[in-house]
Design an enzyme around this catalytic site. Structure first.
Site, short mmCIF file in Angstrom:
data_model
loop_
_atom_site.label_atom_id
_atom_site.label_comp_id
_atom_site.label_asym_id
_atom_site.label_seq_id
_atom_site.Cartn_x
_atom_site.Cartn_y
_atom_site.Cartn_z
N TYR A 54 -66.25 26.20 -47.49
CA TYR A 54 -66.76 26.02 -46.88
C TYR A 54 -67.89 25.52 -45.97
O TYR A 54 -68.00 25.76 -45.07
CB TYR A 54 -66.69 24.29 -47.29
CG TYR A 54 -66.68 23.58 -46.41
CD1 TYR A 54 -67.27 22.33 -45.48
CD2 TYR A 54 -64.90 23.19 -46.13
CE1 TYR A 54 -66.97 21.95 -44.89
CE2 TYR A 54 -64.63 22.89 -44.86
CZ TYR A 54 -65.82 21.70 -44.40
OH TYR A 54 -65.42 20.43 -43.62
N CYS A 55 -69.81 25.10 -46.89
CA CYS A 55 -70.88 25.63 -45.32
C CYS A 55 -71.06 23.56 -45.63
O CYS A 55 -70.45 23.15 -45.85
CB CYS A 55 -71.66 26.81 -45.20
SG CYS A 55 -72.30 26.89 -46.87
N PHE A 56 -72.25 23.73 -45.88
CA PHE A 56 -73.16 22.33 -46.15
C PHE A 56 -73.19 22.06 -47.40
O PHE A 56 -72.71 21.39 -48.35
CB PHE A 56 -74.49 22.47 -45.11
CG PHE A 56 -74.80 20.86 -44.88
CD1 PHE A 56 -74.63 19.95 -45.73
CD2 PHE A 56 -76.43 20.89 -45.40
CE1 PHE A 56 -75.01 18.76 -45.82
CE2 PHE A 56 -77.24 19.75 -46.27
CZ PHE A 56 -76.27 18.39 -45.83
N SER A 84 -71.25 30.10 -46.53
CA SER A 84 -69.52 30.09 -46.87
C SER A 84 -69.76 31.24 -48.47
O SER A 84 -68.45 31.85 -48.09
CB SER A 84 -69.44 28.85 -47.72
OG SER A 84 -70.57 28.83 -48.63
N TYR A 90 -70.13 20.25 -48.47
CA TYR A 90 -70.09 19.77 -47.47
C TYR A 90 -70.35 18.44 -48.30
O TYR A 90 -70.51 17.44 -48.22
CB TYR A 90 -69.65 19.73 -46.05
CG TYR A 90 -69.78 18.40 -46.09
CD1 TYR A 90 -68.44 17.71 -45.19
CD2 TYR A 90 -70.26 17.43 -44.90
CE1 TYR A 90 -67.76 16.57 -44.54
CE2 TYR A 90 -70.24 16.76 -44.36
CZ TYR A 90 -68.76 16.08 -43.78
OH TYR A 90 -68.52 14.68 -43.36
#
Length: 344
Positions: A94-96, A102, A123
């Site tokens: 995952y990323c933001f 991601s 996230y």
């Protein structure tokens, strides 16, 4: 390059005991991350700042091109690193926001034979799921009692012996919940990490559980407000033990702390104690009379505790009196009352 992702609930469920990878920058990861996630940043802090500046000043494509230049030398290393860490099992990334970082990393892994799953919404989506759980009605009973009643010790004894389901807020916060609560504890974690760990604990609870009656603030960690509102209406089992036994507990917890450390903590409640009483306590500490200071502080906390409980008109109180500080005996008393309360 954009792949099919998993919603937050599915992602969290499937990623248990699997390699969970946070590809955001270290500063983002430090502020808050999914518990258990390993940080493999696509961009270091300075690289992320550089790309952000390029995006604002020169546009999206130039920022993307620079991003590719930065990550290209790292690709083989990342694949090797993830392959070794994952042990041939699926990995979760995952990323933001579930965007380019991601997606790119997941694509890279899948192209190299590693089964990688993506968190849709990143996230941010996870945090929305966390907050929604705090807003969901929970079923719990609170353990209350004046300072020094060994409430936290009792909770941990009950938990360690599987007598009842327990959530230990002070353990999650790395803080004992008072002005002296930092003594002997690890450094507190950022608020988001505290909340994320609390989310993990809450989602495991299938039945009524026991939790300590805390103030909203535990050091600089705060109980999420929707959960705090529920705590203001929950039944409270109030343990009452003799004053001298509580002094003994305070001395056990703080008696070996340095005088300077005790003074620092004491000054945090100096306004509430008043100037003269604070001065007297500091003089007592300088003269090695910690027991005397413990008595003064307990009297202060007893008055504060009584005042707070007078305002808890929506809580049901069940008083449990005990003449001992024996951990096993008092835990048995609490468990018995808890079970009786849950049957009614």
């Amino acid at each position: 390059m954009k792949g099919e992702g998993l919603d937050a609930n599915t992602f969290i469920s499937l990623s248990q005991n699997r390699l969970l990878i946070d590809v955001r920058s270290p500063v983002e990861y430090k502020k808050g991350h999914i518990p258990g996630a390993v940080n493999i940043p696509l961009f270091e802090n300075d690289e992320r700042a550089e790309i952000g500046t390029l995006y604002k000043l020169k546009g999206r494509q130039i920022a993307i091109d620079r991003g590719y230049e930065l990550v290209a030398p790292k690709l083989d290393y990342w694949v090797k690193q993830v392959r070794e860490m994952s042990q041939e099992q699926a990995v979760f990334v995952y990323c933001f926001r579930g965007g380019m970082r991601s997606n790119s990393f997941t694509w890279l892994l899948n192209q190299n034979g590693i089964d990688a799953k993506l968190l849709t919404g990143g996230y941010k989506s996870y945090r929305q799921t966390v907050i929604r759980l705090f807003e969901t009605p929970q079923r719990f009973v609170l353990l209350g009692g004046a300072t020094g009643s060994r409430k936290t010790d009792i909770l941990r004894y009950i938990s360690e012996n599987n007598l009842l389901p327990v959530i230990d807020l002070e353990q999650l916060a790395h803080h004992k919940g008072s002005a002296f609560g930092t003594i002997g504890e690890r450094e507190q974690l950022p608020q988001q990490i505290f909340e994320n760990m609390l989310y993990n604990c809450l989602q495991l609870q299938k039945n009524v559980f026991l939790m300590e009656d805390e103030a909203m603030s535990i050091g600089y960690n705060k109980i999420p407000y929707p959960l705090w509102l529920q705590m203001k209406k929950a039944p409270i089992i109030k343990l009452v033990i003799p004053f001298e036994l509580r002094v003994k507990k305070i001395m056990s917890d703080y008696g070996n702390a340095s005088v300077d450390e005790l003074k620092t903590c004491l000054l945090r409640i100096g306004d509430q104690l008043g100037g003269q009483l604070t001065k007297e306590c500091i003089e007592e500490l300088d003269n090695g009379r910690i027991n005397s200071v413990a008595r003064t502080i307990l009297n202060y906390y007893d008055k504060a505790y009584a005042f707070q409980h007078e305002k808890k008109k929506d809580n049901t109180f069940i008083i449990v009196e005990s003449g001992t500080d024996n951990l096993e005996e008092n835990a048995e008393r609490i468990v018995k009352v808890f079970k009786e309360l849950c049957r009614t």
